[in-house]
Design a protein around this motif. Structure first.
Motif, PDB file in Angstrom:
ATOM      1  N   THR A  42      -1.828   1.245   4.780  1.00  0.00           N
ATOM      2  CA  THR A  42      -2.476   0.632   3.609  1.00  0.00           C
ATOM      3  C   THR A  42      -1.486   0.329   2.491  1.00  0.00           C
ATOM      4  OG1 THR A  42      -2.972   2.720   2.495  1.00  0.00           O
ATOM      5  CG2 THR A  42      -4.631   1.893   4.045  1.00  0.00           C
ATOM      6  N   GLY A  43      -0.280   0.904   2.584  1.00  0.00           N
ATOM      7  CA  GLY A  43       0.697   0.730   1.515  1.00  0.00           C
ATOM      8  C   GLY A  43       0.471   1.687   0.362  1.00  0.00           C
ATOM      9  N   TYR A  44      -0.302   2.735   0.597  1.00  0.00           N
ATOM     10  CA  TYR A  44      -0.658   3.681  -0.468  1.00  0.00           C
ATOM     11  C   TYR A  44       0.577   4.316  -1.102  1.00  0.00           C
ATOM     12  CZ  TYR A  44      -2.684   7.665  -2.886  1.00  0.00           C
ATOM     13  OH  TYR A  44      -3.030   8.585  -3.838  1.00  0.00           O
ATOM     14  N   GLU A  45       1.558   4.649  -0.290  1.00  0.00           N
ATOM     15  CA  GLU A  45       2.750   5.309  -0.811  1.00  0.00           C
ATOM     16  C   GLU A  45       3.481   4.419  -1.825  1.00  0.00           C
ATOM     17  OE1 GLU A  45       6.879   7.186   0.928  1.00  0.00           O
ATOM     18  OE2 GLU A  45       5.153   7.007   2.244  1.00  0.00           O
ATOM     19  N   THR A  46       3.566   3.141  -1.536  1.00  0.00           N
ATOM     20  CA  THR A  46       4.206   2.202  -2.463  1.00  0.00           C
ATOM     21  C   THR A  46       3.425   2.112  -3.771  1.00  0.00           C
ATOM     22  OG1 THR A  46       5.031   0.925  -0.594  1.00  0.00           O
ATOM     23  CG2 THR A  46       5.007  -0.169  -2.739  1.00  0.00           C
ATOM     24  N   GLY A  55       3.113   3.730 -14.521  1.00  0.00           N
ATOM     25  CA  GLY A  55       1.848   4.123 -15.127  1.00  0.00           C
ATOM     26  C   GLY A  55       0.704   3.200 -14.755  1.00  0.00           C
ATOM     27  N   ALA A  56       1.001   2.118 -14.032  1.00  0.00           N
ATOM     28  CA  ALA A  56      -0.059   1.211 -13.585  1.00  0.00           C
ATOM     29  C   ALA A  56      -0.829   1.896 -12.456  1.00  0.00           C
ATOM     30  CB  ALA A  56       0.535  -0.104 -13.093  1.00  0.00           C
ATOM     31  N   PRO A  57      -2.136   2.004 -12.570  1.00  0.00           N
ATOM     32  CA  PRO A  57      -2.895   2.779 -11.579  1.00  0.00           C
ATOM     33  C   PRO A  57      -2.926   2.126 -10.201  1.00  0.00           C
ATOM     34  CG  PRO A  57      -4.378   1.659 -13.079  1.00  0.00           C
ATOM     35  CD  PRO A  57      -2.989   1.424 -13.603  1.00  0.00           C
ATOM     36  N   VAL A  58      -3.084   2.979  -9.201  1.00  0.00           N
ATOM     37  CA  VAL A  58      -3.291   2.509  -7.829  1.00  0.00           C
ATOM     38  C   VAL A  58      -4.630   1.788  -7.813  1.00  0.00           C
ATOM     39  CG1 VAL A  58      -3.658   3.248  -5.444  1.00  0.00           C
ATOM     40  CG2 VAL A  58      -2.020   4.472  -6.877  1.00  0.00           C
ATOM     41  N   PRO A  59      -4.698   0.610  -7.173  1.00  0.00           N
ATOM     42  CA  PRO A  59      -5.992  -0.076  -7.111  1.00  0.00           C
ATOM     43  C   PRO A  59      -7.070   0.833  -6.528  1.00  0.00           C
ATOM     44  CG  PRO A  59      -4.251  -1.510  -6.305  1.00  0.00           C
ATOM     45  CD  PRO A  59      -3.642  -0.168  -6.532  1.00  0.00           C
ATOM     46  N   ARG A  60      -8.244   0.737  -7.113  1.00  0.00           N
ATOM     47  CA  ARG A  60      -9.358   1.605  -6.736  1.00  0.00           C
ATOM     48  C   ARG A  60      -9.663   1.534  -5.244  1.00  0.00           C
ATOM     49  NH1 ARG A  60     -14.864   0.723  -9.823  1.00  0.00           N
ATOM     50  NH2 ARG A  60     -13.902  -1.303  -9.708  1.00  0.00           N
ATOM     51  N   ARG A  63      -7.031   3.543  -3.339  1.00  0.00           N
ATOM     52  CA  ARG A  63      -7.202   4.983  -3.594  1.00  0.00           C
ATOM     53  C   ARG A  63      -8.417   5.525  -2.830  1.00  0.00           C
ATOM     54  NH1 ARG A  63      -5.287   8.079  -7.790  1.00  0.00           N
ATOM     55  NH2 ARG A  63      -4.713   6.197  -8.908  1.00  0.00           N
ATOM     56  N   TYR A  64      -9.536   4.808  -2.862  1.00  0.00           N
ATOM     57  CA  TYR A  64     -10.741   5.260  -2.168  1.00  0.00           C
ATOM     58  C   TYR A  64     -10.564   5.235  -0.651  1.00  0.00           C
ATOM     59  CZ  TYR A  64     -13.378   5.280  -6.542  1.00  0.00           C
ATOM     60  OH  TYR A  64     -13.827   5.560  -7.800  1.00  0.00           O
ATOM     61  N   LEU A  65      -9.881   4.206  -0.140  1.00  0.00           N
ATOM     62  CA  LEU A  65      -9.656   4.136   1.298  1.00  0.00           C
ATOM     63  C   LEU A  65      -8.806   5.319   1.761  1.00  0.00           C
ATOM     64  CD1 LEU A  65     -10.021   2.714   3.980  1.00  0.00           C
ATOM     65  CD2 LEU A  65      -8.040   1.289   3.414  1.00  0.00           C
ATOM     66  N   ALA A  66      -7.759   5.647   1.018  1.00  0.00           N
ATOM     67  CA  ALA A  66      -6.920   6.799   1.370  1.00  0.00           C
ATOM     68  C   ALA A  66      -7.740   8.089   1.315  1.00  0.00           C
ATOM     69  CB  ALA A  66      -5.723   6.888   0.435  1.00  0.00           C
ATOM     70  N   MET A  67      -8.611   8.203   0.321  1.00  0.00           N
ATOM     71  CA  MET A  67      -9.462   9.379   0.202  1.00  0.00           C
ATOM     72  C   MET A  67     -10.438   9.461   1.383  1.00  0.00           C
ATOM     73  SD  MET A  67     -11.911  10.626  -2.998  1.00  0.00           S
ATOM     74  CE  MET A  67     -11.846   9.005  -3.654  1.00  0.00           C
ATOM     75  N   GLN A  68     -11.007   8.328   1.783  1.00  0.00           N
ATOM     76  CA  GLN A  68     -11.944   8.300   2.905  1.00  0.00           C
ATOM     77  C   GLN A  68     -11.246   8.639   4.221  1.00  0.00           C
ATOM     78  OE1 GLN A  68     -13.412   4.330   2.496  1.00  0.00           O
ATOM     79  NE2 GLN A  68     -15.076   4.924   1.106  1.00  0.00           N
ATOM     80  N   ILE A  69     -10.026   8.153   4.388  1.00  0.00           N
ATOM     81  CA  ILE A  69      -9.266   8.469   5.599  1.00  0.00           C
ATOM     82  C   ILE A  69      -8.972   9.965   5.651  1.00  0.00           C
ATOM     83  CG2 ILE A  69      -7.032   8.164   6.755  1.00  0.00           C
ATOM     84  CD1 ILE A  69      -7.112   5.223   5.784  1.00  0.00           C
TER      85      ILE A  69
END
Length: 94
Positions: A42-46, A55-60, A63-69
């Motif tokens: 998903t590119g979450y680490e980047t 300080g720019a937040p991870v797109p919601r 973030r939710y997809l990583a949490m669901q996984i």
């Protein structure tokens, strides 16, 4: 100040699907490696690194997809008999 990515350590460990022998049941570790692979795709680490630096937040959605996984991995890993086809998209959020 220049920043660079340091290769090695835990970052060098790449999640590879385990080749299970015939009749061998998958383990919780196999499920966690699959979850790590899916989260990396998903590119979450980047996005997380960008959030830390700028300080720019991870797109919601990311973030939710990583949490669901992560939740799915915990649920699958707690099963008494982990399905042999646990890598199937059927078990993971899209």
């Amino acid at each position: 100040m220049g920043l660079r990515v340091i290769e090695g350590g835990l970052a060098a460990r790449v999640a590879k699907p385990a080749d299970l022998a015939d009749g061998q049941m998958p383990s919780r570790e196999d499920v966690l490696l699959e979850a790590e692979r899916r989260i990396r795709s998903t590119g979450y680490e980047t996005w997380r690194n960008r959030e830390t630096l700028t300080g720019a937040p991870v797109p919601r959605e990311i973030r939710y997809l990583a949490m669901q996984i992560g939740y799915a991995a915990d649920a699958i890993g707690r099963l008494a008999d982990i399905p042999a086809d646990f890598r199937s998209d059927f078990y993971w959020p899209a």
